[in-house]
Motif scaffolding. Structure first.
Motif, PDB file in Angstrom:
ATOM      1  N   VAL A  54       0.598   0.577  49.806  1.00  0.00           N
ATOM      2  CA  VAL A  54       1.730   0.311  49.739  1.00  0.00           C
ATOM      3  C   VAL A  54       3.119   0.596  48.826  1.00  0.00           C
ATOM      4  O   VAL A  54       2.827   1.317  47.643  1.00  0.00           O
ATOM      5  N   GLY A  55       3.769   1.257  49.959  1.00  0.00           N
ATOM      6  CA  GLY A  55       4.934   1.963  49.492  1.00  0.00           C
ATOM      7  C   GLY A  55       6.171   0.840  49.273  1.00  0.00           C
ATOM      8  O   GLY A  55       6.936  -0.089  50.377  1.00  0.00           O
ATOM      9  N   LEU A  56       6.899   1.143  48.313  1.00  0.00           N
ATOM     10  CA  LEU A  56       8.482  -0.072  47.785  1.00  0.00           C
ATOM     11  C   LEU A  56       9.269   1.077  47.007  1.00  0.00           C
ATOM     12  O   LEU A  56       8.987   1.467  46.426  1.00  0.00           O
ATOM     13  N   LEU A  89       7.592   2.459  43.802  1.00  0.00           N
ATOM     14  CA  LEU A  89       6.016   2.226  43.484  1.00  0.00           C
ATOM     15  C   LEU A  89       5.320   2.364  44.972  1.00  0.00           C
ATOM     16  O   LEU A  89       5.317   2.356  46.047  1.00  0.00           O
ATOM     17  N   TYR A  90       4.494   3.869  45.082  1.00  0.00           N
ATOM     18  CA  TYR A  90       3.722   3.854  45.709  1.00  0.00           C
ATOM     19  C   TYR A  90       2.190   3.336  44.972  1.00  0.00           C
ATOM     20  O   TYR A  90       1.541   4.035  44.542  1.00  0.00           O
ATOM     21  N   PHE A  91       1.627   3.102  45.832  1.00  0.00           N
ATOM     22  CA  PHE A  91      -0.085   2.409  45.633  1.00  0.00           C
ATOM     23  C   PHE A  91      -1.450   2.181  46.473  1.00  0.00           C
ATOM     24  O   PHE A  91      -0.833   1.681  47.630  1.00  0.00           O
ATOM     25  N   THR A 147      -2.019   7.814  47.627  1.00  0.00           N
ATOM     26  CA  THR A 147      -2.582   7.443  46.951  1.00  0.00           C
ATOM     27  C   THR A 147      -3.843   6.527  48.197  1.00  0.00           C
ATOM     28  O   THR A 147      -4.885   6.032  47.441  1.00  0.00           O
ATOM     29  N   ASN A 148      -3.967   6.329  49.034  1.00  0.00           N
ATOM     30  CA  ASN A 148      -4.352   5.953  50.056  1.00  0.00           C
ATOM     31  C   ASN A 148      -5.799   7.137  50.479  1.00  0.00           C
ATOM     32  O   ASN A 148      -6.425   6.942  50.009  1.00  0.00           O
ATOM     33  N   ALA A 149      -5.598   7.945  50.535  1.00  0.00           N
ATOM     34  CA  ALA A 149      -6.054   9.191  50.654  1.00  0.00           C
ATOM     35  C   ALA A 149      -7.331   9.038  49.278  1.00  0.00           C
ATOM     36  O   ALA A 149      -8.569   9.588  49.914  1.00  0.00           O
ATOM     37  N   ASN A 166       4.348  -5.331  60.160  1.00  0.00           N
ATOM     38  CA  ASN A 166       4.854  -5.648  58.003  1.00  0.00           C
ATOM     39  C   ASN A 166       6.157  -4.661  57.002  1.00  0.00           C
ATOM     40  O   ASN A 166       5.866  -3.916  56.455  1.00  0.00           O
ATOM     41  N   ASP A 167       6.830  -4.210  58.183  1.00  0.00           N
ATOM     42  CA  ASP A 167       8.071  -3.394  57.563  1.00  0.00           C
ATOM     43  C   ASP A 167       8.761  -4.860  57.432  1.00  0.00           C
ATOM     44  O   ASP A 167       9.026  -5.972  57.133  1.00  0.00           O
ATOM     45  N   LEU A 168       9.170  -4.933  55.709  1.00  0.00           N
ATOM     46  CA  LEU A 168      10.031  -4.909  54.936  1.00  0.00           C
ATOM     47  C   LEU A 168      11.218  -4.548  55.623  1.00  0.00           C
ATOM     48  O   LEU A 168      11.818  -3.265  54.595  1.00  0.00           O
ATOM     49  N   THR A 212       2.743  13.739  47.451  1.00  0.00           N
ATOM     50  CA  THR A 212       3.416  14.773  48.416  1.00  0.00           C
ATOM     51  C   THR A 212       3.149  14.926  49.752  1.00  0.00           C
ATOM     52  O   THR A 212       3.551  15.114  50.994  1.00  0.00           O
ATOM     53  N   SER A 213       2.080  14.399  50.217  1.00  0.00           N
ATOM     54  CA  SER A 213       1.830  13.783  51.726  1.00  0.00           C
ATOM     55  C   SER A 213       1.664  11.914  52.036  1.00  0.00           C
ATOM     56  O   SER A 213       0.429  11.636  52.693  1.00  0.00           O
ATOM     57  N   GLY A 214       2.399  11.264  51.460  1.00  0.00           N
ATOM     58  CA  GLY A 214       2.731   9.981  51.615  1.00  0.00           C
ATOM     59  C   GLY A 214       2.569  10.019  53.160  1.00  0.00           C
ATOM     60  O   GLY A 214       3.214   9.987  54.108  1.00  0.00           O
ATOM     61  N   ARG A 215       1.874   9.195  53.222  1.00  0.00           N
ATOM     62  CA  ARG A 215       0.945   8.119  55.272  1.00  0.00           C
ATOM     63  C   ARG A 215       1.816   6.857  55.124  1.00  0.00           C
ATOM     64  O   ARG A 215       1.680   6.179  54.750  1.00  0.00           O
ATOM     65  N   GLY A 216       2.713   7.296  56.595  1.00  0.00           N
ATOM     66  CA  GLY A 216       2.449   5.754  56.805  1.00  0.00           C
ATOM     67  C   GLY A 216       2.450   5.336  58.532  1.00  0.00           C
ATOM     68  O   GLY A 216       1.244   6.350  58.738  1.00  0.00           O
ATOM     69  N   ARG A 217       2.649   4.106  58.501  1.00  0.00           N
ATOM     70  CA  ARG A 217       1.829   4.052  59.967  1.00  0.00           C
ATOM     71  C   ARG A 217       1.578   5.143  61.172  1.00  0.00           C
ATOM     72  O   ARG A 217       3.435   5.535  60.743  1.00  0.00           O
ATOM     73  N   LEU A 218       1.337   5.121  62.204  1.00  0.00           N
ATOM     74  CA  LEU A 218       1.270   5.643  63.540  1.00  0.00           C
ATOM     75  C   LEU A 218       1.834   7.264  62.910  1.00  0.00           C
ATOM     76  O   LEU A 218       2.989   7.852  63.603  1.00  0.00           O
TER      77      LEU A 218
END
Ligand code: BTN
Length: 277
Positions: free
Chosen positions: A156-158, A83-85, A41-43, A126-128, A65-71
């Motif tokens: 945000v990924g929850l 949720l992915y938005f 969703t970021n892309a 900002n990890d929850l 299919t290629s959800g991105r995280g930090r680092l």
């Protein structure tokens, strides 16, 4: 808000239902896209923002299919449960990008606290986490236009209704969900609407000189402060005491080896056990 909404448990996310319950003024009020599947969703938000999409545009996906995280990490994004938005925030409300990232984490934490009656812990930046299990993550990416204007893509990924059995082995014992934390399933539309409301509140607050109050609220939930940690950034690690978060959102660390006070705008924090007395 009803916490258990069986009639919605199996439905896919829909733009029309979201529109009926949104309480925001700007976020999710212009462009909304709800996709069955996206790479990230970021892309997609980045692409749309370059094509002219404006403040508050909201991109949601059932799965990535290629959800991105930090680092440079990936974000586990199975369909139908979470949720992915991503949101376009334009203009960027603060000069310090780390502060925006912290504020977004705070907003998600406060929304979950209000909704579920359980307060997550924030691991800087900002990890929850609920009960030590990572339940949400935030990826902020800054963009600059050809005219020098700047905006942010806030992703945000929850994990909402993810169950322990859904976790791949590498995440078992490390990742959690709202359902695991509360013992009941959640209507993802209601959760998304609550997150957007709270994100908008801190977004407006940062834009109207509310950074001191935002940081005070952040520090209250941040469990990194006061802990012995290892911080890794740029391939280098150091041990120290996380003594606070400064007015720019940077982590202040007192280095063990020489007692020097250093500040970090980013990096990966590992909590270390306190020494035995
Ligand atoms: C982290 O590493 O903790 C940040 C994870 C951020 C994941 C979200 S899911 C929606 C958005 N799109 C992405 O590709 N990443 C973010």
């Amino acid at each position: 808000m009803s916490v258990f909404s069986p009639e919605y448990d199996l439905t896919t996310l829909s733009e029309s239902r979201l529109n009926t319950i949104l309480e925001t003024k700007r976020l999710g009020r212009g462009l909304i896209e709800v996709h069955q599947s996206l790479d990230s969703t970021n892309a997609r938000a980045k692409f749309l923002s370059r094509a002219g999409a404006g403040e508050g545009a909201l991109i949601v996906a059932e799965t990535q299919t290629s959800g991105r995280g930090r680092l440079g990490r990936s974000w586990h994004s199975p369909p139908g449960k979470n949720l992915y938005f991503s949101l376009i925030l334009k203009p960027v409300p603060v000069d310090d990008p780390p502060l925006l990232t912290l504020a977004a984490g705070l907003a998600v934490a406060e929304a979950l606290d209000r909704m579920a009656g359980r307060t997550p812990e924030l691991k800087w930046p900002n990890d929850l986490l609920f009960d030590g299990l990572k339940t949400a993550g935030i990826l902020t990416e800054l963009e600059t236009g050809s005219d020098g204007s700047r905006w942010a893509i806030l992703g945000v990924g929850l994990n909402v209704n993810l169950e322990v059995a859904d976790l791949p082995s590498e995440l078992a014992g490390r990742a959690g969900s709202l359902m695991i934390a509360t013992g009941c399933s959640w209507d993802r539309h209601e959760v998304l609407a609550a997150l957007l409301k709270e994100i908008e509140e801190v977004y407006f607050k940062l834009a109207s000189d509310g950074r001191a109050e935002t940081l005070t609220r952040y520090r209250r939930l941040c469990r990194t402060i006061g802990q012995r940690i290892t911080i890794t950034t740029g391939g280098q690690s150091l041990d120290g005491l996380a003594s606070g978060v400064d007015e720019h959102g940077r982590l202040i660390v007192i280095r063990h080896s020489d007692g020097r006070r250093l500040s970090f705008a980013g990096g990966e924090v590992t909590l270390r056990p306190s020494p035995q007395r």
